[in-house]
Motif scaffolding. Structure first.
Motif, short mmCIF file in Angstrom:
data_model
loop_
_atom_site.label_atom_id
_atom_site.label_comp_id
_atom_site.label_asym_id
_atom_site.label_seq_id
_atom_site.Cartn_x
_atom_site.Cartn_y
_atom_site.Cartn_z
N ILE A 16 0.84 -1.21 0.00
CA ILE A 16 0.00 0.00 0.00
C ILE A 16 0.87 1.25 0.00
O ILE A 16 0.54 2.25 -0.66
CB ILE A 16 -1.04 -0.01 1.15
CG1 ILE A 16 -2.14 1.00 0.84
CG2 ILE A 16 -0.43 0.28 2.48
CD1 ILE A 16 -3.40 0.82 1.65
N SER A 44 1.95 -7.04 -3.44
CA SER A 44 0.53 -7.35 -3.24
C SER A 44 0.29 -8.86 -3.31
O SER A 44 -0.38 -9.44 -2.45
CB SER A 44 -0.31 -6.63 -4.29
OG SER A 44 -1.64 -7.01 -4.21
N HIS A 117 -9.28 -0.86 -6.58
CA HIS A 117 -8.05 -0.56 -5.85
C HIS A 117 -8.29 0.33 -4.62
O HIS A 117 -7.50 0.29 -3.68
CB HIS A 117 -7.01 0.06 -6.78
CG HIS A 117 -5.93 -0.90 -7.13
ND1 HIS A 117 -6.15 -2.02 -7.90
CD2 HIS A 117 -4.63 -0.93 -6.78
CE1 HIS A 117 -5.03 -2.67 -8.01
NE2 HIS A 117 -4.09 -2.05 -7.34
N SER A 120 -8.22 -1.17 -1.21
CA SER A 120 -6.96 -1.37 -0.49
C SER A 120 -6.96 -0.67 0.86
O SER A 120 -6.40 -1.17 1.83
CB SER A 120 -5.78 -0.86 -1.31
OG SER A 120 -5.67 -1.55 -2.52
#
Length: 173
Positions: A16, A44, A117, A120
């Motif tokens: 991240i 990831s 995304h 996240s």
């Protein structure tokens, strides 16, 4: 199992942070956008593998005695902090969705991929809450410091992106 949890959390945090450095353009300084993008993508997937390993290794823990269905089913843990364990399990599934979206990005389109995304941030919050509330090492000073550094850095980089960089994300490739 505790070590695998810490490793999974650190790798996910790294992913991240790398992703945020792409969107706030700091990745252009060093080592460059394409390199950081590749590291972000691989971190990831490695974080996903480490989180899966963490869950599966718990089946060998004699204290908790999880079955495969308990490991894979959110909130199925009745003997050990079911709510917090369940949040970690949901975080794992969301992490899988976000991590694997790299491979179907061209079919999803950029807009949907970005929306996925944004999950996240939820994954990070779920993993942090899971670690703090169900981790047996949370009271250890090194682990508490890790959680503070990880949470603080993600908040700082997110605020930097929103307040300084603006909303338009930088292109990595």
């Amino acid at each position: 199992s505790r070590a695998s949890a810490i490793v999974a959390f650190v790798i996910m945090w790294l992913s991240i942070v790398l992703g945020l450095s792409l969107t706030n353009r700091t990745a252009r300084i060093w080592p460059g956008g394409p390199v950081v993008f590749d590291l972000h993508q691989h971190a990831s997937l490695l974080g996903l593998a480490a989180a899966l390993f963490h869950g599966l290794i718990l089946m060998g823990d004699r204290y908790i005695a999880y079955s495969l269905s308990t490991v894979l089913t959110p909130f199925a843990s009745v003997d050990y902090r079911p709510f917090w364990v369940g949040l970690g399990q949901i975080g794992f599934y969301l992490l899988a969705l976000v991590g694997l979206s790299f491979y179907i990005r061209r079919w999803m389109g950029t807009r949907l991929w970005r929306i996925v995304h944004y999950l996240s941030f939820g994954v990070f919050i779920l993993a942090l809450a899971h670690g703090i509330m169900s981790g047996s090492d949370t009271s250890a000073p090194a682990v508490a410091l890790l959680y503070w550094i990880a949470g603080g850095s993600v908040v700082f980089l997110t605020l930097h992106r929103v307040l300084v960089t603006g909303r338009a994300p930088a292109r990595a490739r």
